[in-house]
Design a protein around this motif. Structure first.
Motif, PDB file in Angstrom:
ATOM      1  N   ASN A  59     -24.062 136.629  43.113  1.00 20.02           N
ATOM      2  CA  ASN A  59     -24.660 137.343  41.989  1.00 20.02           C
ATOM      3  C   ASN A  59     -26.060 137.785  42.383  1.00 20.02           C
ATOM      4  O   ASN A  59     -26.877 136.969  42.836  1.00 20.02           O
ATOM      5  N   VAL A  60     -26.346 139.061  42.226  1.00 17.64           N
ATOM      6  CA  VAL A  60     -27.619 139.614  42.712  1.00 17.64           C
ATOM      7  C   VAL A  60     -28.807 139.094  41.922  1.00 17.64           C
ATOM      8  O   VAL A  60     -29.952 139.207  42.373  1.00 17.64           O
ATOM      9  N   TYR A  83     -21.974 141.120  42.015  1.00 20.17           N
ATOM     10  CA  TYR A  83     -21.884 140.205  43.147  1.00 20.17           C
ATOM     11  C   TYR A  83     -21.694 141.039  44.416  1.00 20.17           C
ATOM     12  O   TYR A  83     -20.883 141.968  44.430  1.00 20.17           O
ATOM     13  N   THR A  84     -22.438 140.718  45.458  1.00 16.46           N
ATOM     14  CA  THR A  84     -22.334 141.481  46.696  1.00 16.46           C
ATOM     15  C   THR A  84     -22.125 140.553  47.888  1.00 16.46           C
ATOM     16  O   THR A  84     -22.518 139.384  47.871  1.00 16.46           O
ATOM     17  N   VAL A 119     -18.894 144.736  46.387  1.00 12.74           N
ATOM     18  CA  VAL A 119     -19.751 144.624  45.213  1.00 12.74           C
ATOM     19  C   VAL A 119     -18.842 144.305  44.027  1.00 12.74           C
ATOM     20  O   VAL A 119     -18.020 145.134  43.639  1.00 12.74           O
TER      21      VAL A 119
END
Length: 420
Positions: free
Chosen positions: A114-115, A229-230, A261
């Motif tokens: 999660n960014v 999310y990446t 992503v």
């Protein structure tokens, strides 16, 4: 005697999102990057479907022959990867000096994060098929002396044309050809190399692009918080690498990066029926036994239903207008004093559990903002739950005095919070 509460309010974070990004590639001198996009959006019309949807645009073989790929759960990409022979392919040459293809067919895992929060979950991918168009230095009729193109492609290779896959590979449903080219697509159930031996000398050959058929395993979106999310997964492209076309057919790029992503979208909505914000606490069977016979009730209570739509974990707690310890006090409207304690609990619909996986039946709530956390096992749309309000016997005994009317009131705010 009238006991009432003010508004019971609900709070949530509305909609949440899950997706995986893909479909656009970028290339530099030695690398290719391919983004893969998928999404999870709860669907009220299909609440049992708790899977990501791959939104990466299909390209290459799988875009043309969709059903052939779909039958093997494959999605397709055409990548700008070109391979060229550095010397002639000769009959009887070792496999690696001729035409050989090897794909990373086993599952590979990466974590996507999660960014914002750093929360991470695993994603898996495997390459289930490889394809391209080989282009020859001359026509197959000139190379083999065949009378037509089909005969030429069949005669050029030991065992026939590339419409039939060698070794452990399995050919796709369709193949096309021209005077000096052949388009093929081979499924790759294992990491083993698949090789074609030349029956005639081929001075020069290229693969003009790389078609991939890939399969994904994505996390359970219901256990993921909302957000983006990446993550990235790198493959080498070289003799002996993840993508290996032998020692003769060399690539114009040395690596392939898949960039994921994931965009998670969730739902948390709570609705009370009309009038459900006013809670009147009464004895079992009403007030008649007290008013007519003087029999003090064992407790005062009210069960208030609500409808909840939820696709991800949430927490519940409450806030009091008049403080208490693990409960809320009520105010005597005549004297202004606060005394009785109202205790709250909740029963949630089937399909929502506590974090230990247990059903939620009259689970006590607290005024601690850390709350009690609950987890849907599937997306629920307007499922029925119940809030339980109760004043126990200890307080009822002190509240009710013969010949003395009292009215107690107070506001309790019940909070459903998606930010866990």
């Amino acid at each position: 005697m009238d006991f009432s509460f003010g508004t019971v309010r609900t709070f949530g974070k509305g909609w949440f999102f899950v997706h995986v990004l893909a479909g656009v590639f970028s290339s530099s001198a030695l690398a290719v990057t391919q983004e893969i996009r998928a999404s999870f959006i709860p669907d009220p019309a299909n609440p049992q479907n708790n899977q990501f949807i791959n939104q990466t645009p299909q390209s290459g073989y799988c875009a043309t022959y969709v059903n052939d790929c779909k039958a093997y759960n494959l999605s397709g990409l055409r990548l700008p990867l070109r391979f060229s022979a550095i010397h002639a392919i000769e009959p009887g040459a070792p496999e690696r000096a001729g035409a050989t293809l090897k794909a990373p067919a086993q599952w590979r895992s990466l974590n996507v994060s999660n960014v914002v929060t750093g929360e991470s979950h695993p994603v898996e991918i495997r390459i289930g098929a490889l394809g391209s168009q080989y282009v020859l230095s001359d026509t197959v009729t000139d190379l083999t002396g065949a009378s037509n193109d089909l005969e030429g492609h069949n005669r050029l290779w030991v065992g026939g044309s590339w419409g039939g896959a060698p070794g452990s590979c399995q050919h796709g449903a369709m193949a096309t050809y021209g005077p000096d080219s052949y388009t093929f697509f081979w499924r790759t159930p294992s990491d083993s190399a698949c090789s074609k031996a030349a029956a005639f000398s081929i001075p020069w050959m290229t693969y003009d692009y790389l078609d991939l058929g890939y399969e994904l395993r994505t996390p359970d979106p219901l256990v993921m918080s909302a957000g983006l999310y990446t993550g990235e997964l790198n493959y080498s492209i070289a003799p002996g690498g993840d993508f290996d076309m032998g020692d003769n057919m060399l690539p114009d790029n040395s690596s392939l990066t898949f960039r994921f992503v994931l965009d998670v979208q969730h739902v948390l909505k709570v609705a009370l029926p009309p009038g459900g914000n006013r809670i009147e606490l009464v004895p079992q069977g009403g007030w008649q036994a007290w008013l007519q016979e003087g029999r003090r009730p064992a407790r005062l209570f009210r069960d208030q239903t609500f409808n909840i739509s939820a696709s991800s974990k949430f927490k519940m707690f409450f806030q009091c207008e008049y403080g208490g310890i693990g409960a809320c006090a009520l105010r005597d409207t005549e004297t202004g004093s606060t005394f009785p304690q109202v205790y709250l609990s909740v029963s949630l619909p089937h399909g929502i559990t506590d974090m230990a996986g247990q059903p939620v039946r009259q689970r006590p709530l607290t005024d601690d903002s850390q709350g009690t956390i609950f987890q849907p096992k599937r997306f629920l749309e307007r499922a029925a739950g119940t809030l339980h309000f109760e004043i126990p016997a200890f307080y009822v005994e002190q509240m009710l005095q013969p010949g003395k009317a009292r009215r107690y009131a107070g506001n309790i705010t019940v909070i459903w919070d998606s930010e866990v």
